[in-house]
Design a protein around this motif. Structure first.
Motif, PDB file in Angstrom:
ATOM      1  N   ARG A 182      -6.414 -12.324 -29.579  1.00  0.00           N
ATOM      2  CA  ARG A 182      -6.971 -11.309 -28.682  1.00  0.00           C
ATOM      3  C   ARG A 182      -6.238  -9.969 -28.751  1.00  0.00           C
ATOM      4  O   ARG A 182      -6.800  -8.949 -28.348  1.00  0.00           O
ATOM      5  N   THR A 183      -5.019  -9.956 -29.232  1.00  0.00           N
ATOM      6  CA  THR A 183      -4.239  -8.711 -29.272  1.00  0.00           C
ATOM      7  C   THR A 183      -3.647  -8.504 -30.660  1.00  0.00           C
ATOM      8  O   THR A 183      -3.293  -9.464 -31.347  1.00  0.00           O
ATOM      9  N   VAL A 184      -3.517  -7.224 -31.039  1.00  0.00           N
ATOM     10  CA  VAL A 184      -3.060  -6.918 -32.391  1.00  0.00           C
ATOM     11  C   VAL A 184      -2.236  -5.639 -32.395  1.00  0.00           C
ATOM     12  O   VAL A 184      -2.465  -4.723 -31.587  1.00  0.00           O
ATOM     13  N   TYR A 185      -1.269  -5.590 -33.278  1.00  0.00           N
ATOM     14  CA  TYR A 185      -0.522  -4.376 -33.603  1.00  0.00           C
ATOM     15  C   TYR A 185      -0.931  -3.996 -35.018  1.00  0.00           C
ATOM     16  O   TYR A 185      -0.889  -4.830 -35.935  1.00  0.00           O
ATOM     17  N   VAL A 186      -1.347  -2.761 -35.221  1.00  0.00           N
ATOM     18  CA  VAL A 186      -1.875  -2.316 -36.512  1.00  0.00           C
ATOM     19  C   VAL A 186      -0.868  -1.406 -37.201  1.00  0.00           C
ATOM     20  O   VAL A 186      -0.342  -0.479 -36.580  1.00  0.00           O
ATOM     21  N   ASP A 241      -0.751 -11.025 -30.690  1.00  0.00           N
ATOM     22  CA  ASP A 241      -1.135 -12.301 -31.305  1.00  0.00           C
ATOM     23  C   ASP A 241      -0.980 -12.249 -32.818  1.00  0.00           C
ATOM     24  O   ASP A 241      -0.706 -13.272 -33.455  1.00  0.00           O
ATOM     25  N   PHE A 242      -1.196 -11.065 -33.399  1.00  0.00           N
ATOM     26  CA  PHE A 242      -1.028 -10.916 -34.843  1.00  0.00           C
ATOM     27  C   PHE A 242      -0.808  -9.451 -35.179  1.00  0.00           C
ATOM     28  O   PHE A 242      -0.981  -8.562 -34.331  1.00  0.00           O
ATOM     29  N   VAL A 243      -0.402  -9.218 -36.418  1.00  0.00           N
ATOM     30  CA  VAL A 243      -0.215  -7.861 -36.930  1.00  0.00           C
ATOM     31  C   VAL A 243      -1.217  -7.644 -38.053  1.00  0.00           C
ATOM     32  O   VAL A 243      -1.343  -8.485 -38.961  1.00  0.00           O
ATOM     33  N   TYR A 244      -1.953  -6.551 -37.984  1.00  0.00           N
ATOM     34  CA  TYR A 244      -2.869  -6.173 -39.065  1.00  0.00           C
ATOM     35  C   TYR A 244      -2.164  -5.101 -39.892  1.00  0.00           C
ATOM     36  O   TYR A 244      -1.829  -4.028 -39.376  1.00  0.00           O
TER      37      TYR A 244
END
Length: 407
Positions: A182-186, A241-244
């Motif tokens: 649901r959440t991401v750091y780009v 939740d993850f890194v793009y």
């Protein structure tokens, strides 16, 4: 998995045969007849390649050139195009847009009837502009920016790749719907349009379906230091939740290793630049897990039922198995040009472009249709979704997004 369905069984337009010895690195020469296929006669049909065999673009373009050379061998074994032998005349674009444009000019002066341009808008655009100026089709194996379009480059210009609108949206939906993130750091590499637009469309799609982007950070290829990005992630009130990561080699490996070494062990997601054996090797078993990306195909029978025959053909020519997915769109680009000429009954650029706009192509890289020139020749195709685990890729499936951002 829901929404991940295999693409309909594909049949190669022109069957694979086992060619003889390898062609010269720079050109593929054709005689007046073939051994094992229908006879060809007349002057060869010359396809020009301005692909970059050296420099930063070479990891994509050099494998594509090998695929294109193999396709020419296959065509000549099967009677050429329009009953004439086919020649691939290749010059090195050197990962320099000015050189790429000059190479395309020279290839056209030497009789090329179509141009294969580098797999990136910044590097490939100059070759397609030269093709357009001379009334001929230009095609890029893998340029994925929506700028690689008939709108920006002209009504005879195409790319084999899905646009970043598709590539970004596929992984946004896969991360949200299938992995439950649901959440991401780009992190966006701002060196070329490819990496910038890929992040742009990923973010649009992820937010459209309810995802939250904590922050879009930037990185510049060549800085070789991702410590600032790591520090900003660690300073967040809550970890994503993850890194793009929208970048490419060689710094892509450095960014991911730096994340892992610093203790940021959340999954990493990205696009087709991840589909690089050098990345798999650099990350290895220690850092190469929980990484997901989408790309152009998958080099096994899972990706395409005819892949084993292609692999045997490639190995017979080059003495080794295919080592990079970029080989496949290079092969397919030549096959598309060949089919367009056969449909048109000529090598005329306008007639070929019409054939490409109005036909469906069944390829190693999937089923491909283009919109007409008014839509920018937007490619309509699925993306292959892949997981990297302990440095080893595995095929998840073919996917098209439910929501497609506007280019």
């Amino acid at each position: 998995m829901k929404r991940l369905a295999a693409v309909l069984s594909l049949v190669l337009v022109l069957g694979l045969v086992l060619p003889g010895c390898a062609a010269d690195e720079g050109t593929t020469d054709s005689g007046d007849s073939t051994s094992g296929g229908e006879a060809t006669s007349g002057d060869p049909i010359i396809i020009g390649s301005a692909l970059c065999q050296t420099g930063i673009q070479a990891p994509l373009d050099e494998p594509a050139l090998r695929g294109a050379q193999l396709a020419v061998d296959v065509l000549n074994e099967q009677g050429g195009i329009l009953g004439r032998p086919v020649e691939l005349r290749a010059m090195d674009g050197q990962s320099d847009p000015v050189v790429v444009g000059n190479v395309a000019k020279q290839l056209i002066a030497e009789g090329a009837v179509a141009i294969i341009a580098p797999s990136d808008f910044d590097f490939g655009g100059p070759a397609s502009r030269e093709a357009q100026a001379n009334g001929m089709v230009g095609i890029s194996p893998c340029a994925s920016s929506p700028l690689y379009s008939s709108t920006a480059l002209g009504d005879k210009q195409f790319t084999m790749s899905m646009w970043n609108t598709t590539m970004g949206a596929v992984m946004a939906e896969y991360a949200y719907n299938e992995l439950g993130y649901r959440t991401v750091y780009v992190i966006t590499d701002d060196f070329i349009d490819y990496t910038k637009s890929l992040s742009e469309y990923f973010i649009v799609a992820f937010e459209e379906i309810g995802g939250e982007v904590y922050f879009e950070d930037t990185y510049t290829q060549g800085q070789a230091d991702a410590s600032a990005q790591v520090a900003r992630i660690k300073d967040l009130p809550e970890q994503p939740d993850f890194v793009y990561v929208s970048s490419y080699m060689p710094d892509l490996a450095l960014i991911i290793r730096t994340l892992r070494e610093s203790g940021i062990d959340v999954p990493v997601v990205g696009g087709d630049s991840y589909d690089d054996p050098a990345l798999f090797e650099a990350l290895g078993t220690e850092y190469g897990s929980e990484i997901y990306f989408d790309t152009h195909s998958y080099m096994s029978e899972e990706g395409h039922p005819d892949y084993p025959a292609f692999e045997a053909s490639y190995e017979a020519k080059y003495g080794d198995k295919p080592d990079a997915v970029w080989i496949l769109p290079g092969y397919d680009a030549v096959m598309v040009l060949a089919e367009a000429m056969e449909i048109a009954g000529s090598t005329d650029g306008a007639e070929m472009a019409t054939a490409m706009e109005t036909s469906t192509f069944e390829l190693l890289t999937g089923t491909l249709e283009w919109g007409d020139a008014s839509t920018g020749h937007e490619p309509n195709k699925a993306a292959a979704v892949v997981e990297l685990n302990e440095g080893v890729p595995s095929f998840i499936g073919w996917m098209t997004p439910e929501f497609l951002p506007a280019p």
